[in-house]
Design an enzyme around this catalytic site. Structure first.
Site, short mmCIF file in Angstrom:
data_model
loop_
_atom_site.label_atom_id
_atom_site.label_comp_id
_atom_site.label_asym_id
_atom_site.label_seq_id
_atom_site.Cartn_x
_atom_site.Cartn_y
_atom_site.Cartn_z
CG ASP A 177 -0.32 -0.13 2.54
OD1 ASP A 177 0.91 -0.35 2.59
OD2 ASP A 177 -1.01 -0.01 3.56
CG HIS A 209 8.50 -5.92 0.94
ND1 HIS A 209 9.07 -4.75 1.39
CD2 HIS A 209 7.41 -5.57 0.23
CE1 HIS A 209 8.35 -3.73 0.97
NE2 HIS A 209 7.34 -4.19 0.26
CG PHE A 243 8.26 -0.28 -4.40
CD1 PHE A 243 8.60 -0.63 -3.11
CD2 PHE A 243 7.55 -1.19 -5.17
CE1 PHE A 243 8.27 -1.89 -2.60
CE2 PHE A 243 7.22 -2.45 -4.67
CZ PHE A 243 7.58 -2.79 -3.37
CE1 TYR A 275 7.85 3.65 0.42
CE2 TYR A 275 7.32 4.97 -1.51
CZ TYR A 275 8.08 3.99 -0.90
OH TYR A 275 9.06 3.35 -1.61
#
Length: 256
Positions: free
Chosen positions: A90, A217, A103, A92
């Site tokens: 989701d 991740h 990202f 930032y």
């Protein structure tokens, strides 16, 4: 959709006056590229429901990220152009960071989020590409890289706060639409998925056999458990070549 539409001229500009309530009133072709609007028509009611939820959150004074103008930004890239899918979780939750692309952050954000720092570290290890001082990944999207979060909004300061609110159904439909594309001759359209972390790997079953590069991740909590050394960028390019598609140039401009 015309790229100069007033709603989308600004990207996270403080002067942006678009609202989630306003988004909820617009037809799909004004919210996203025409081929995405056609592909997501089956979940339009769900999208309206989510936008209504966001409008209510907005009316209650909650700060939501990204800005309304950017919340569907990833779908302004034509569906037909996508050849690499990178799935995030989701947005930032830090105000000023989220820009509607997984990202990626606003070009002026300093310091960069730690997950993005780790992505740059792996990019340098994999391809020798030097890290950038900025976190604007839009140059990737211009080459057909879809930066798709599983959930497209968040309350400021509350990571994961909009999970289970309906976005998952919409992004499931998006990944399914990507995987089901075919060329005019009926052959599969080239696609490689890059799946970082368990949540991203959850879409693998939707890919209809399209190849995927998977690893933990890039978060500081998990990057040392297999993200570093996974070489996702060179592996994605190799898988593209095997499907007859050109490489992605992963090196970003020195300045946004």
């Amino acid at each position: 959709m015309v790229e100069s539409d007033a709603l989308f001229e600004l990207q996270q500009d403080p002067a942006d006056t678009a609202t989630f309530a306003g988004l909820a009133r617009l037809p799909l072709p004004e919210l996203m590229a025409p081929d995405w609007a056609a592909a997501l028509q089956g979940v339009e009611a769900q999208l309206r429901k989510v936008l209504g939820f966001l409008a209510a959150e907005e009316a209650q004074g909650h700060q939501l990220l990204p800005s309304p103008s950017n919340v569907l930004r990833t779908f302004r890239q034509p569906l037909a152009d996508v050849r690499v899918l990178i799935v995030g979780q989701d947005p930032y939750p830090t105000p000023g960071h989220a820009v509607g692309l997984s990202f990626s952050v606003d070009p002026h954000v300093r310091p960069l989020p730690r997950s993005l720092v780790n992505i740059y570290r792996e990019l340098e290890s994999d391809l020798g590409v030097p890290p950038r001082v900025h976190g604007d990944l839009s140059a990737w999207t211009e080459q057909g890289v879809l930066l798709l979060n599983r959930v497209l909004t968040v309350r400021a300061g509350a990571a994961g706060s909009h999970r289970g609110k309906g976005w998952e159904e919409i992004t499931t439909a998006a990944v399914t639409a990507l995987a089901s594309r075919t060329a005019p001759d009926g052959s599969r359209t080239p696609l490689v998925a890059v799946l970082w972390g368990k949540e991203a790997e959850g879409v693998r079953a939707l890919l209809d056999g399209a190849p995927a590069v998977t690893s933990p991740h890039p978060s500081p909590l998990s990057a040392s458990r297999g993200f570093f050394g996974s070489r996702p960028f060179s592996r994605a390019n190799q898988l593209l070549r095997e499907q007859g598609a050109p490489d992605v140039t992963w090196e970003l401009p020195p300045l946004p």
